[in-house]
Structures are given as C-alpha cells and as structure tokens.
Design a protein around this motif. Structure first.
Motif, PDB file in Angstrom:
ATOM      1  N   ALA A 249       0.797  -1.031   0.129  1.00 32.11           N
ATOM      2  CA  ALA A 249      -0.017   0.010  -0.065  1.00 32.11           C
ATOM      3  C   ALA A 249       0.712   1.107  -0.016  1.00 32.11           C
ATOM      4  CB  ALA A 249      -1.290  -0.064   1.197  1.00 32.11           C
ATOM      5  N   ASP A 250       2.140   1.132   0.420  1.00 30.65           N
ATOM      6  CA  ASP A 250       2.912   2.297   0.473  1.00 30.65           C
ATOM      7  C   ASP A 250       3.789   2.460  -0.817  1.00 30.65           C
ATOM      8  OD1 ASP A 250       4.417   0.034   0.682  1.00 30.65           O
ATOM      9  OD2 ASP A 250       6.022   0.830   2.176  1.00 30.65           O
ATOM     10  N   ARG A 251       3.508   1.906  -1.756  1.00 29.10           N
ATOM     11  CA  ARG A 251       4.085   1.933  -3.310  1.00 29.10           C
ATOM     12  C   ARG A 251       3.068   2.448  -4.213  1.00 29.10           C
ATOM     13  NH1 ARG A 251       8.833   2.471  -2.819  1.00 29.10           N
ATOM     14  NH2 ARG A 251       9.374   1.760  -4.850  1.00 29.10           N
ATOM     15  N   PRO A 252       3.512   3.105  -5.248  1.00 26.93           N
ATOM     16  CA  PRO A 252       2.574   3.757  -6.235  1.00 26.93           C
ATOM     17  C   PRO A 252       1.934   2.816  -7.065  1.00 26.93           C
ATOM     18  CG  PRO A 252       5.065   4.219  -6.800  1.00 26.93           C
ATOM     19  CD  PRO A 252       4.952   3.392  -5.644  1.00 26.93           C
ATOM     20  N   TRP A 253       0.621   2.518  -6.719  1.00 30.07           N
ATOM     21  CA  TRP A 253       0.009   1.678  -7.712  1.00 30.07           C
ATOM     22  C   TRP A 253      -1.590   2.221  -7.851  1.00 30.07           C
ATOM     23  CZ3 TRP A 253      -4.104  -0.465  -5.248  1.00 30.07           C
ATOM     24  CH2 TRP A 253      -4.007  -0.947  -4.057  1.00 30.07           C
ATOM     25  N   LEU A 254      -2.258   1.811  -8.914  1.00 29.91           N
ATOM     26  CA  LEU A 254      -3.638   1.867  -8.986  1.00 29.91           C
ATOM     27  C   LEU A 254      -4.180   1.038  -9.613  1.00 29.91           C
ATOM     28  CD1 LEU A 254      -5.760   4.325  -9.318  1.00 29.91           C
ATOM     29  CD2 LEU A 254      -5.313   4.502 -11.529  1.00 29.91           C
TER      30      LEU A 254
ATOM     31  N   LEU B 143      -6.921   3.081  -4.618  1.00 32.44           N
ATOM     32  CA  LEU B 143      -5.700   3.967  -4.739  1.00 32.44           C
ATOM     33  C   LEU B 143      -4.799   3.289  -3.742  1.00 32.44           C
ATOM     34  CD1 LEU B 143      -7.857   5.874  -6.036  1.00 32.44           C
ATOM     35  CD2 LEU B 143      -6.607   7.606  -5.317  1.00 32.44           C
ATOM     36  N   ALA B 144      -3.549   3.068  -3.949  1.00 31.93           N
ATOM     37  CA  ALA B 144      -2.508   3.072  -3.004  1.00 31.93           C
ATOM     38  C   ALA B 144      -2.285   4.128  -2.162  1.00 31.93           C
ATOM     39  CB  ALA B 144      -1.186   2.654  -3.530  1.00 31.93           C
ATOM     40  N   ASP B 145      -1.870   3.963  -1.027  1.00 26.01           N
ATOM     41  CA  ASP B 145      -1.967   5.164   0.165  1.00 26.01           C
ATOM     42  C   ASP B 145      -1.036   6.071  -0.465  1.00 26.01           C
ATOM     43  OD1 ASP B 145      -3.570   3.422   1.585  1.00 26.01           O
ATOM     44  OD2 ASP B 145      -2.095   2.845   2.969  1.00 26.01           O
ATOM     45  N   LEU B 146      -0.059   5.633  -1.214  1.00 26.35           N
ATOM     46  CA  LEU B 146       1.000   6.522  -1.547  1.00 26.35           C
ATOM     47  C   LEU B 146       0.529   7.749  -2.627  1.00 26.35           C
ATOM     48  CD1 LEU B 146       4.084   7.356  -1.356  1.00 26.35           C
ATOM     49  CD2 LEU B 146       4.340   5.895  -3.086  1.00 26.35           C
ATOM     50  N   LEU B 147      -0.638   7.359  -3.252  1.00 28.87           N
ATOM     51  CA  LEU B 147      -1.015   8.211  -4.437  1.00 28.87           C
ATOM     52  C   LEU B 147      -1.833   9.496  -3.640  1.00 28.87           C
ATOM     53  CD1 LEU B 147      -0.508   5.619  -5.818  1.00 28.87           C
ATOM     54  CD2 LEU B 147      -2.792   6.167  -7.267  1.00 28.87           C
ATOM     55  N   PRO B 148      -1.396  10.507  -4.362  1.00 30.25           N
ATOM     56  CA  PRO B 148      -2.257  11.912  -3.947  1.00 30.25           C
ATOM     57  C   PRO B 148      -3.667  11.595  -4.321  1.00 30.25           C
ATOM     58  CG  PRO B 148      -1.113  12.107  -6.154  1.00 30.25           C
ATOM     59  CD  PRO B 148      -0.742  10.748  -5.716  1.00 30.25           C
ATOM     60  N   GLU B 149      -4.563  12.467  -3.452  1.00 33.09           N
ATOM     61  CA  GLU B 149      -5.962  12.426  -3.932  1.00 33.09           C
ATOM     62  C   GLU B 149      -6.340  12.779  -5.294  1.00 33.09           C
ATOM     63  OE1 GLU B 149      -9.162  11.411  -3.988  1.00 33.09           O
ATOM     64  OE2 GLU B 149      -8.724  11.385  -1.636  1.00 33.09           O
ATOM     65  N   VAL B 150      -7.194  12.119  -5.928  1.00 35.89           N
ATOM     66  CA  VAL B 150      -7.462  12.318  -7.276  1.00 35.89           C
ATOM     67  C   VAL B 150      -8.707  13.278  -7.293  1.00 35.89           C
ATOM     68  CG1 VAL B 150      -6.893  10.112  -8.187  1.00 35.89           C
ATOM     69  CG2 VAL B 150      -9.056  10.169  -7.229  1.00 35.89           C
ATOM     70  N   GLY B 151      -8.884  14.062  -8.410  1.00 35.41           N
ATOM     71  CA  GLY B 151      -9.857  15.178  -8.421  1.00 35.41           C
ATOM     72  C   GLY B 151     -10.764  14.878  -9.350  1.00 35.41           C
ATOM     73  N   GLU B 152     -11.287  15.818 -10.368  1.00 30.57           N
ATOM     74  CA  GLU B 152     -12.336  15.788 -11.219  1.00 30.57           C
ATOM     75  C   GLU B 152     -12.556  14.606 -12.013  1.00 30.57           C
ATOM     76  OE1 GLU B 152     -14.266  18.436 -15.072  1.00 30.57           O
ATOM     77  OE2 GLU B 152     -12.183  18.897 -13.992  1.00 30.57           O
ATOM     78  N   GLY B 153     -13.680  14.016 -12.116  1.00 32.03           N
ATOM     79  CA  GLY B 153     -13.779  12.809 -12.849  1.00 32.03           C
ATOM     80  C   GLY B 153     -13.781  11.368 -11.950  1.00 32.03           C
ATOM     81  N   TRP B 154     -13.418  11.789 -10.618  1.00 34.41           N
ATOM     82  CA  TRP B 154     -13.318  10.740  -9.686  1.00 34.41           C
ATOM     83  C   TRP B 154     -14.563  10.829  -8.654  1.00 34.41           C
ATOM     84  CZ3 TRP B 154      -9.892   6.737 -11.289  1.00 34.41           C
ATOM     85  CH2 TRP B 154      -8.796   7.078 -11.944  1.00 34.41           C
TER      86      TRP B 154
END
Length: 294
Positions: A234-239, A278-289
């Motif tokens: 979860a601390d690595r960058p994945w979607l 979203l993995a924990d490392l990912l920033p919050e996503v915005g428009e469209g989500w």
C-alpha cells in the motif's frame, strides 16, 4: 523521444493497435496527472494484466514514462506484443498484404487456436488479426458481419491497414523501451513494487462477465490473492481498476476507492461505472473521480 511529425494527440494518444473490451486508453489523462503529481515522470510503467495497454503506450509515446512493461499470461497476447517489439517490419508487411475475408479469418483462427509458441510471430499476427476482425475484439468470438458477411459491417470494418501499420511503426521507435513478458500478474507486481521509480497500473479480469471477455478469467481465490499482494504494498505507487461490485469494497476496505465512468462497446453500449482503488502513496484524485464508501 520526440513525436513531432506524427498524428498522435497529446490529449489522448491512440497508439495501441489492439481493440480491447473495457480498454482503459481513456484513463490516459488521469494516469498522466497521477504520475506527474507523484514526481514519477520518466518512470517505468507496469501493466501486470496488459491487454491493449492503451493508456500505457500513450504515456510512452508522449514521453511521460521511460519504459512500459507489458505483461500478459495469455501466450497469444504475449506473442503479439513480443512481435511488435522485435519484428515490427514483418508485422507491418502482414498488415498491408493479408486478405480480409472469411477464408483468411478461418486460417488465422486455426493458427491462433493451435497456440504454437515456437512460431511466435505467426501466432502474434493471428491474434492481432482476430482482434481487429472479430466483434468487439473478443478473440474467441466471431467475425464482424458474421460468417456469411450479411451484417451491416463487414470483416474489414476495424482493419484500417495504413492506420494500423502506422501505429506499429510508431511503436517500433520505442522497441528498446517496451518490455513484453508472460508471467502471472502477481509475480510481476511483486517484482516491480519493490523497485524505485516505478508505477503499477493493475486492470485485472473483472468479476462480472469475466468468462466471456477474458481468456484467463479470475476465480474468487485469484481476486483474493491479488488483493493480499496489493494491500501489502500500500505504500508503493499503484492504481487498480475493477468493475463496480461489492467484493471490491470488501477486499480493499482499508484503501481509498473512487468511482469513474467509462465507455464500453462489448456486450453493452454506453457508460459503465467502475471503481479505482488507490494505494496510500497516491495523491488524492480530483475531477472525474467520485468518492465511494461502499
């Protein structure tokens, strides 16, 4: 590498030669933003369940990522991508000269069904041929227009020779940056999740309609095993993207989940709501989500 002189759009480049049910090329702008926001421009982009790799190849062609790992357990899909990577000139020649009729379709289907991996390029082209001539690109389906070619669209409706040859030519410019593999998706995740400067986009076989859309459908145990591995990183960058079913919330209860809409052509026409995890490392996503708690 510059894409000057090509017709590829930086908004949503279309460079994948494959048609795929539920293909995620439309996610290109969102994946690009995530990669940029994380400071991962120029990273290695990994798709453990690749299919058409529409978004990933767009990221490569526009210089957002340095290389793309295309993994697919299906030996026929792997054969196609390996041929793109190593024998693009031959592939372009086949695209330009092979007949587009039911007799040729039957011949290519025999090559595909024989699954002779010792003749990798031929298997790869047969896979491509069926993908472009079958309804919705489903490899185990029938040809566009039917065997009697009485439909409104004919077998060549999705086989634009020059356009497809150009896509292969563009990808040939990046042959050193395309890494085709054929392993279990979890093995690929475990390998690359430990590496720096890597982004993993997992789009596994879905829960619903999986048997009709994927040759390597997942069992419930497969979904559970994938969740166990991704949650452990979860601390690595994945979607991760999935169909909108309750099982996703159960398997990823500790992760952020966001709804998004996607256009479909296989089995239904219109928009479908899907789930991104979203993995924990990912920033919050915005428009469209859209935020979901269920």
């Amino acid at each position: 590498m510059s894409m000057a002189g090509t017709a590829v759009s930086t908004l949503r480049p279309r460079v994948s030669p494959l048609r795929y049910p539920g293909g995620k090329s439309a996610l290109y702008p969102r994946l690009r933003k995530l990669i940029r926001d994380m400071g991962l421009a120029g990273c290695t982009y990994v798709e453990p369940y690749a299919g058409g790799v529409g978004a990933g190849l767009g990221l490569l062609a526009t210089g957002q990522v340095e290389r793309v790992v295309i993994n697919d357990l299906d030996p026929a899909i792997y054969a196609f991508w390996a041929t793109v990577q190593s024998d693009s000139g031959w592939l372009i020649e086949q695209i330009r000269k092979t007949e587009l009729d039911v007799n040729e379709w039957r011949r290519q289907r025999e090559i595909y069904q024989s699954a002779d991996t010792s003749r990798r390029s031929e298997l790869g082209f047969a896979t491509f041929y069926l993908n472009r001539t079958n309804r919705s690109g489903v490899l185990n389906g029938g040809p566009i227009g039917g065997l009697d070619q009485s439909g409104n669209y004919k077998i060549d409706a999705r086989f634009n020779r020059e356009g497809l040859a150009e896509r292969i030519r563009i990808l040939s410019l990046y042959s050193d940056n395309i890494i085709p593999t054929s392993q279990d998706g979890i093995e690929i995740i475990e390998k690359y999740a430990k590496q720096d400067n890597t982004f993993i986009y997992a789009d596994p076989p879905y829960f619903e309609k999986a048997g009709s859309l994927y040759l390597n459908a997942f069992s419930p145990d497969d979904h559970t095993a994938l969740a166990r591995v991704l949650n452990s990183y979860a601390d690595r960058p994945w979607l991760l993207t999935y169909d909108n079913v309750p099982q996703v919330a159960k398997l990823y209860s500790d992760r952020r989940r966001r709804k998004f809409e996607l256009n479909y052509s296989a089995h239904r026409v219109g928009k479908a709501t899907e789930i991104a995890v979203l993995a924990d490392l990912l920033p919050e996503v915005g428009e469209g989500w859209k935020v979901t708690s269920s």
